[in-house]
Design an enzyme around this catalytic site. Sequence first.
Site, PDB file in Angstrom:
ATOM      1  CD  GLU A 112     -23.665  17.690 -18.818  1.00 50.06           C
ATOM      2  OE1 GLU A 112     -23.847  16.475 -18.643  1.00 50.06           O
ATOM      3  OE2 GLU A 112     -22.632  18.143 -19.338  1.00 50.06           O
ATOM      4  CD  GLU A 217     -18.310  22.267 -18.582  1.00 48.00           C
ATOM      5  OE1 GLU A 217     -18.085  21.300 -19.334  1.00 48.00           O
ATOM      6  OE2 GLU A 217     -19.065  22.195 -17.595  1.00 48.00           O
TER       7      GLU A 217
HETATM    8  C1  XIL Z   1     -15.321  15.948 -18.095  1.00 46.23           C
HETATM    9  C2  XIL Z   1     -13.864  15.960 -17.641  1.00 46.23           C
HETATM   10  O1  XIL Z   1     -13.160  16.915 -18.406  1.00 46.23           O
HETATM   11  C3  XIL Z   1     -13.252  14.596 -17.805  1.00 46.23           C
HETATM   12  O2  XIL Z   1     -11.942  14.563 -17.232  1.00 46.23           O
HETATM   13  C4  XIL Z   1     -14.124  13.533 -17.148  1.00 46.23           C
HETATM   14  O3  XIL Z   1     -13.606  12.258 -17.425  1.00 46.23           O
HETATM   15  C5  XIL Z   1     -15.558  13.620 -17.648  1.00 46.23           C
HETATM   16  O4  XIL Z   1     -16.041  14.920 -17.453  1.00 46.23           O
HETATM   17  N1  XIL Z   1     -19.499  18.674 -19.217  1.00 46.23           N
HETATM   18  C6  XIL Z   1     -19.175  18.916 -17.905  1.00 46.23           C
HETATM   19  C7  XIL Z   1     -17.843  18.515 -17.390  1.00 46.23           C
HETATM   20  O5  XIL Z   1     -19.943  19.582 -17.181  1.00 46.23           O
HETATM   21  O6  XIL Z   1     -17.871  18.172 -16.027  1.00 46.23           O
HETATM   22  C8  XIL Z   1     -17.250  17.382 -18.202  1.00 46.23           C
HETATM   23  O7  XIL Z   1     -15.912  17.181 -17.749  1.00 46.23           O
HETATM   24  C9  XIL Z   1     -17.294  17.705 -19.668  1.00 46.23           C
HETATM   25  C10 XIL Z   1     -18.717  17.898 -20.137  1.00 46.23           C
END
Ligand code: XIL
Length: 334
Positions: A112, A217
Amino acid sequence: MNTAQIEEKDPKAEALITQQFNAVTPENIMKAEIIHPQWDKYNFDLADKLVDYAKKHNMIVNAHNLIWHSQLPVFVRRMKDADSVRQYFVNHINTVASRYDGKVYSWDVVNEALNEDGTMRKSIFLEKLGDDFVVDAFRLAQKAAPHTKLYYNDYNIEQPKKRAGAIALIKKIQAAGVRIDGVGIQGHWHVDNVPMEDIEQSIKEFSALGIEVMFTELDLSVLPNPRGRSNSADISQTANYNAQINPYTKELPDSMQQKLATAYTDLFKLFLKYNDKISRVTFWGVNDGQSWLNGFPVPGRTNYPLLFDREFKPKPAFYKVIETKTKGSANKTF
Ligand code: XIL
């Protein structure tokens, strides 16, 4: 996988994971705030456990992540001078990436780094290390983890402007003679608005750079977006709860199950069409009950974004996804 799953405290999850998945990603435990809580202290226990677990079950680990502006340890967030940030950056990548070289399959080296308009996101790394921090991170990772695939990972990079920014960033890494093996499109979308054309165009454009394309994701929210909030996985952008945006507290109605099934079918048909370019699809969570979308962007909701329900049973969407392969001619073995 979340912490309880990695600690093998959840036998139902374990049964499903080992039966249905061939690759695992830690949801939180390899992020800097957990794995590197203090300047000279690292917590490798859970990450080591994940590596052993994957080996035992013949799965690969896609490690997440090395450099990200969120979920940073407090000691880093407090840093004021560039030298300290630089030292942290070098130590962190060297220590963590080298420890798991040959043990994990891949790293999301940088997560990101971009804004929605494709410019570089304002973060402690951009501010203190300058524009080249992404190239520097890959250069360090390449040295520390020569046997590990190295990826750039972000949300909404299928969108044209942000995609152009990602392409420029990847080209910059390549032009510096530094290795980047792939790009991860996070894939946090809404069931009513899966950007199919942008996704297809992204697969074409990213793979034309000579790198792997992944969906890293994947989840499809079925709940109304809070008013005025656009689709974003920026974990700092949250909204308040109200009952109107939490309509399915007991169960997901059939019509919505079908809608979810159709959206997933369309997506997986596209993935199969480009299966020579897409190296992996990872869901962000094992089942609906543990999905982060129950708490994000609004706390306390009941969401249904994945293929397995709260009892770990396959949902209609699961069977439809399987059908895209068994009924289609495309074939791929991992
Ligand atoms: C999220 C997790 O799922 C949560 O448990 C945590 O509180 C915050 O992060 N993009 C990403 C992930 O790259 O690491 C994030 O994961 C969701 C958005």
